[in-house]
Design an enzyme around this catalytic site. Sequence first.
Site, short mmCIF file in Angstrom:
data_model
loop_
_atom_site.label_atom_id
_atom_site.label_comp_id
_atom_site.label_asym_id
_atom_site.label_seq_id
_atom_site.Cartn_x
_atom_site.Cartn_y
_atom_site.Cartn_z
N ASN A 9 0.88 -1.18 0.00
CA ASN A 9 0.00 0.00 0.00
C ASN A 9 0.91 1.22 0.00
OD1 ASN A 9 -1.78 2.06 0.51
ND2 ASN A 9 -2.43 1.32 2.53
N TRP A 10 0.98 1.89 -1.14
CA TRP A 10 1.92 3.01 -1.27
C TRP A 10 1.37 4.30 -0.65
CZ3 TRP A 10 4.29 2.60 -6.95
CH2 TRP A 10 4.95 1.38 -7.05
N LYS A 11 0.12 4.26 -0.21
CA LYS A 11 -0.50 5.44 0.43
C LYS A 11 -0.27 6.69 -0.42
CE LYS A 11 -0.22 3.10 4.85
NZ LYS A 11 -0.13 3.17 6.29
N HIS A 95 -9.55 1.24 4.96
CA HIS A 95 -8.28 1.37 5.69
C HIS A 95 -8.49 2.28 6.89
CE1 HIS A 95 -4.16 2.42 6.59
NE2 HIS A 95 -3.82 1.32 5.95
N GLU A 97 -6.85 4.64 8.00
CA GLU A 97 -6.62 6.07 7.72
C GLU A 97 -7.84 6.67 7.06
OE1 GLU A 97 -2.96 5.35 5.64
OE2 GLU A 97 -2.02 4.79 7.54
N GLU A 167 -5.49 -4.93 10.61
CA GLU A 167 -4.46 -3.91 10.81
C GLU A 167 -4.71 -3.17 12.13
OE1 GLU A 167 -2.53 -2.75 6.77
OE2 GLU A 167 -4.08 -1.32 7.27
N GLY A 173 2.56 2.19 10.96
CA GLY A 173 3.52 3.28 10.81
C GLY A 173 4.23 3.64 12.11
N SER A 213 3.42 -2.28 10.42
CA SER A 213 4.87 -2.38 10.61
C SER A 213 5.45 -3.75 10.21
CB SER A 213 5.25 -2.03 12.05
OG SER A 213 4.86 -0.68 12.34
N GLY A 234 2.80 -1.20 4.38
CA GLY A 234 2.85 0.22 4.08
C GLY A 234 4.29 0.66 3.83
N GLY A 235 4.92 1.24 4.86
CA GLY A 235 6.26 1.83 4.73
C GLY A 235 7.27 0.96 4.01
P1 13P Z 1 2.99 0.28 7.84
O1 13P Z 1 3.50 -0.99 7.21
O2 13P Z 1 3.73 1.50 7.38
O3 13P Z 1 2.86 0.17 9.31
O4 13P Z 1 1.50 0.49 7.27
C1 13P Z 1 0.60 -0.56 7.32
C2 13P Z 1 -0.59 -0.20 6.51
O5 13P Z 1 -1.32 0.70 6.85
C3 13P Z 1 -0.82 -0.97 5.27
O6 13P Z 1 -2.07 -0.70 4.75
#
Ligand code: 13P
Length: 251
Positions: A9-11, A95, A97, A167, A173, A213, A234-235
């Site tokens: 997920n590149w956000k 998600h 967020e 999640e 994050g 994470s 994510g990251g």
């Molecule tokens: P991180 O891997 O940066 O914690 O993010 C997880 C995430 O929100 C994937 O959708």
Amino acid sequence: MRTPVIAGNWKMYKNIDEAKSLAIELKNLVSEVRDRQVFICPSFVCLAAVRDIVKDTRIALGAQNVNYEEEGAYTGEVSADMLKSIGVSFVILGHSERRAYFHETDESINKKLKKVLSKSMTPIVCVGELLEDRERGSTADVIKKQIHGCLENISPEDLIKIVIAYEPVWAIGTGKTASPEQAEEVHALIRGELKSKYNNSVSEQVRIQYGGSVKPGNIDELMKKPNIDGALVGGASLKAEDFARIVKFEG
Ligand code: 13P
């Protein structure tokens, strides 16, 4: 046997040039992966360019959100049909967020889910508790409520097409991964809820990803757990080498 599914997920990261470079690097690093599904979710504006790079590879294209309406005067929104027509096959829904900053609810996620299924794409339905929920001991209640709300009026035939992503919000994050045991506990709870809402055969077919994470250093232990069927990253998905190592987990 459930096929593992690893997603990036590149956000809201990577402009068009950066997205193209990342996709090219990734394509070279994961070309030989066979026994698992992999998809990446760039921003909407980078979808077409990334599609051109990953076509004819084993990397599929995903989107981070969708509108539940078919079409219409909804300025700034993107429809499921548009995503399908650009080559998207997976769509992340709900998600944390989006729940936190864009007012998404189990009800709107349920509408999006039905729309995505109607266009024959794979929905990734995200659930997860806040730190306060966990500290209060209400993780199970929160997860059950989200599962039942998001999956309202979804048939068993459709359920098996859905991927669920657990999640925990406190692990996103933050560098604080849920331990494999903590994650497994919630994954088993989710599968148990699906079993009681549907039946054992259906619940055993649904894939449940863990997200929060996930890194090269913790993926192998997570994937050893019986109810963890993949990762939503994510990251670490923004670094080709890290994401490739996660894709190549040994579990
Ligand atoms: P991180 O891997 O940066 O914690 O993010 C997880 C995430 O929100 C994937 O959708």
